[in-house]
Motif scaffolding. Structure first.
Motif, PDB file in Angstrom:
ATOM      1  N   PRO A 234      45.749  70.224 108.410  1.00  0.00           N
ATOM      2  CA  PRO A 234      45.906  71.116 107.014  1.00  0.00           C
ATOM      3  C   PRO A 234      46.556  72.284 107.587  1.00  0.00           C
ATOM      4  N   PRO A 235      47.666  72.581 106.527  1.00  0.00           N
ATOM      5  CA  PRO A 235      48.559  73.862 106.620  1.00  0.00           C
ATOM      6  C   PRO A 235      47.681  75.063 106.877  1.00  0.00           C
ATOM      7  N   ARG A 236      46.657  75.278 106.301  1.00  0.00           N
ATOM      8  CA  ARG A 236      45.808  76.452 106.539  1.00  0.00           C
ATOM      9  C   ARG A 236      45.106  76.527 107.610  1.00  0.00           C
ATOM     10  N   ASN A 237      45.224  75.493 108.503  1.00  0.00           N
ATOM     11  CA  ASN A 237      44.677  75.652 109.943  1.00  0.00           C
ATOM     12  C   ASN A 237      45.788  75.705 110.992  1.00  0.00           C
ATOM     13  N   LEU A 238      46.832  75.571 110.555  1.00  0.00           N
ATOM     14  CA  LEU A 238      47.886  75.310 111.643  1.00  0.00           C
ATOM     15  C   LEU A 238      48.209  76.528 112.799  1.00  0.00           C
ATOM     16  N   LYS A 239      47.927  77.640 112.285  1.00  0.00           N
ATOM     17  CA  LYS A 239      47.930  78.959 113.171  1.00  0.00           C
ATOM     18  C   LYS A 239      46.801  78.815 114.295  1.00  0.00           C
ATOM     19  N   ARG A 240      45.562  78.288 113.679  1.00  0.00           N
ATOM     20  CA  ARG A 240      44.511  78.418 114.710  1.00  0.00           C
ATOM     21  C   ARG A 240      44.763  77.238 115.916  1.00  0.00           C
ATOM     22  N   VAL A 241      45.223  75.968 115.187  1.00  0.00           N
ATOM     23  CA  VAL A 241      45.801  75.033 116.157  1.00  0.00           C
ATOM     24  C   VAL A 241      46.640  75.292 117.326  1.00  0.00           C
ATOM     25  N   LEU A 242      47.735  75.964 116.685  1.00  0.00           N
ATOM     26  CA  LEU A 242      48.729  76.461 117.695  1.00  0.00           C
ATOM     27  C   LEU A 242      48.346  77.524 118.557  1.00  0.00           C
ATOM     28  N   ASN A 243      47.461  78.252 118.030  1.00  0.00           N
ATOM     29  CA  ASN A 243      46.891  79.436 118.974  1.00  0.00           C
ATOM     30  C   ASN A 243      45.873  78.619 120.283  1.00  0.00           C
ATOM     31  N   GLN A 244      45.327  77.608 119.858  1.00  0.00           N
ATOM     32  CA  GLN A 244      44.534  76.942 120.462  1.00  0.00           C
ATOM     33  C   GLN A 244      45.387  76.107 121.650  1.00  0.00           C
ATOM     34  N   ALA A 245      46.367  75.460 121.434  1.00  0.00           N
ATOM     35  CA  ALA A 245      47.267  75.104 122.049  1.00  0.00           C
ATOM     36  C   ALA A 245      47.817  75.966 123.288  1.00  0.00           C
ATOM     37  N   LYS A 246      48.105  77.155 122.790  1.00  0.00           N
ATOM     38  CA  LYS A 246      48.812  78.336 123.706  1.00  0.00           C
ATOM     39  C   LYS A 246      47.649  78.525 124.642  1.00  0.00           C
ATOM     40  N   ILE A 247      46.332  78.763 123.983  1.00  0.00           N
ATOM     41  CA  ILE A 247      45.017  78.909 125.199  1.00  0.00           C
ATOM     42  C   ILE A 247      45.274  77.830 126.176  1.00  0.00           C
TER      43      ILE A 247
END
Length: 272
Positions: A234-247
């Motif tokens: 969902p668009p609202r969660n994209l930043k969280r998922v991108l951050n988790q990928a970075k972690i």
């Protein structure tokens, strides 16, 4: 309808149709790894064959946000296989299972014209709900992990009589266990890319079209047996998922947005 779909439709029920069947807090999944269908015996060492067979089976559990715990092993063994070959094959299965804290607890062996490896993986869900391949909505963002195309490049090299390295994606796929476990709560749906993006994209979007923001080459689009993760966010969660990928130190590629149109392209995958 292809032969696989005919079989699936004949056994249709509310438990199958995803990467695994969910019963309570358990996930049950099964795949086969067969000589001259998934590999040629001279392409891989017996240890590599055993390892890859286990990896591709564990991938289904991980794709549903489950932790593999146990495996049941079925083996069809040609009569000409040496004891050394069988031991190395077994070590490949056992050592790879151990890396994911999975124990082989039983199974069966038969004599066969070809080497056949059949595994049933028994897993525990990491949350109350599994990560299903269904549920994508118009406006959701489609992403995939890692790089695509490496498996097909390796396969083409082998088919042309060449050699590939031990870290080739055809030999050793990457599984994204920690990333999926930690980001599943923000995802709408997910599945592993086993049949190629061209085929699996239609499955996860429910045959809806995607407005692409990333251009892919043909080999990236059709390469099967990648076992990277295809996810819908969902668009609202994209930043969280991108951050988790970075972690998790994983490259996460934004492929595009689901739109309210029917997909015009469906890929068809075969092994070789």
């Amino acid at each position: 309808m292809d032969k696989e779909q005919i079989v699936i439709s004949n056994f249709a029920n509310n438990l199958n149709g995803d990467d695994g069947a969910v019963i309570g807090n358990m996930v049950y999944s099964k795949d086969m790894f067969v000589e001259d269908i998934h590999f040629k015996s001279h392409w891989l060492s017996p240890k590599q064959i055993g390892s890859k067979a286990m990896i591709v089976n564990l991938s289904d559990a991980i794709a549903m946000n489950a932790t593999p715990k146990y495996a049941l092993l079925g083996l069809g063994l040609p009569r000409n296989l040496s004891s050394k070959y069988i031991k190395e094959l077994s070590n490949g299965l056992k050592e790879t299972a151990a890396k994911f804290n999975t124990q082989i607890i039983g199974g069966d062996t038969i004599s066969s014209d070809k080497l056949i490896i059949s595994l049933t993986i028994i897993s525990h869900l990491n949350s109350k709900k599994p990560l299903s391949r269904y549920g994508a909505k118009v406006g959701d963002i489609v992403c995939y992990t890692g790089r695509l195309g490496e498996s097909l490049k390796g396969l083409k090299t082998l088919l042309n009589g060449g050699e590939i390295g031990s870290n080739s994606r055809f030999v050793k796929p990457n599984l994204r266990f920690e990333f999926i476990k930690n980001s599943a709560k923000w995802l709408r749906s997910g599945m592993d890319i086993s049949d190629g993006l061209a085929s699996d994209l239609a499955k996860i979007t429910g045959n809806k079209a995607v407005k692409f923001t990333k251009k892919l080459s043909k080999i990236e689009f059709i390469s099967g047996e990648e076992y990277e993760m295809l996810i819908v966010v969902p668009p609202r969660n994209l930043k969280r998922v991108l951050n988790q990928a970075k972690i998790s130190r994983i490259k996460l590629n934004i492929l595009g947005k689901i739109i309210n149109e029917r997909a015009k392209f469906h890929g068809k995958f075969s092994h070789f």
